[in-house]
Design a protein around this motif. Sequence first.
Motif, PDB file in Angstrom:
ATOM      1  N   ALA A 122       0.839  -1.197   0.000  1.00 40.20           N
ATOM      2  CA  ALA A 122       0.000   0.000   0.000  1.00 40.20           C
ATOM      3  C   ALA A 122       0.877   1.251   0.000  1.00 40.20           C
ATOM      4  O   ALA A 122       2.096   1.195   0.240  1.00 40.20           O
ATOM      5  N   LEU A 123       0.254   2.368  -0.290  1.00 35.27           N
ATOM      6  CA  LEU A 123       0.944   3.646  -0.141  1.00 35.27           C
ATOM      7  C   LEU A 123       1.270   3.877   1.333  1.00 35.27           C
ATOM      8  O   LEU A 123       0.619   3.329   2.218  1.00 35.27           O
ATOM      9  N   LYS A 124       2.271   4.702   1.573  1.00 32.68           N
ATOM     10  CA  LYS A 124       2.625   5.111   2.924  1.00 32.68           C
ATOM     11  C   LYS A 124       2.246   6.585   3.091  1.00 32.68           C
ATOM     12  O   LYS A 124       2.132   7.328   2.107  1.00 32.68           O
ATOM     13  N   ALA A 125       2.062   6.993   4.334  1.00 35.75           N
ATOM     14  CA  ALA A 125       1.733   8.393   4.596  1.00 35.75           C
ATOM     15  C   ALA A 125       2.781   9.321   4.004  1.00 35.75           C
ATOM     16  O   ALA A 125       2.466  10.403   3.500  1.00 35.75           O
ATOM     17  N   GLU A 126       4.034   8.869   4.030  1.00 35.71           N
ATOM     18  CA  GLU A 126       5.117   9.690   3.485  1.00 35.71           C
ATOM     19  C   GLU A 126       4.962   9.932   1.986  1.00 35.71           C
ATOM     20  O   GLU A 126       5.389  10.969   1.470  1.00 35.71           O
ATOM     21  N   ASP A 127       4.358   8.988   1.282  1.00 32.79           N
ATOM     22  CA  ASP A 127       4.145   9.151  -0.154  1.00 32.79           C
ATOM     23  C   ASP A 127       3.196  10.312  -0.430  1.00 32.79           C
ATOM     24  O   ASP A 127       3.399  11.095  -1.366  1.00 32.79           O
TER      25      ASP A 127
END
Length: 249
Positions: free
Chosen positions: A208-213
């Motif tokens: 999944a995407l990360k918050a940092e992305d």
Amino acid sequence: MKTILITGATSGIGKSTAELFAKQGYRIIICGRRTEVLESLKTELSQYTEMFSLKFDVRNLQEVENAINSLPEEWKSIDVLINNAGNAHGLEPLSAGNTNDWDSMIDGNVKGLLYISKMIIPAMKERNSGHIVNISSVAARQTYVNGVVYCATKKAVDVISEGMRLELTEFGIKVTNIQPGAVETDFSLVRFKGDSEKASTVYAGYEALKAEDIADAIAYCVNAPKHVSVSDMTIYPTAQAEPRTIYRK
């Protein structure tokens, strides 16, 4: 030095965005409902830049007004507003939906965004500059079963963003609408009301995407040249084809 106000800054996308902008040297106002977490983050990021914290619930108009009005004079000039605070509660059909969940989503995702924006926009218009970043979702692009109210609130964010752009472009104010796909944060834990087993299944079998992305994407939009305005940005993890379709191993 620009000042950025971030709602929902105590976790997930909001926290990662605060961390990134602090390291880039912006002055940051972090907002949230948990005093201890706010103060801890403020202390942590103060090594990089000037920090200020505001405790309030975006769903409560009086709290929003009191918090923004309480800002010291040197913090009142907000250059960038990041409307990140929001929530998802429950995953049931409308006929079995919990109306408290509906109220929480509508009050946080829609009314809260409007409340805080109404407080910040007038000063931006006076200065003829500013940038508003609204965090929507790919759920605004395609309604899915058992997520009708959540999808509706995020569709509302899209419409509000478009309306803001129509009203504010003449004042030199940029408006950016970000639509993240599946991001591995506490989002699903909140939706399933603390059931970590159910929440973990949302992100199983793919990256999944990360918050940092999403923080990186927000920073790209905010740091764009003055003549460049990113109106809308949709971000999926590679394994996600559309809101309802994720290819898992």
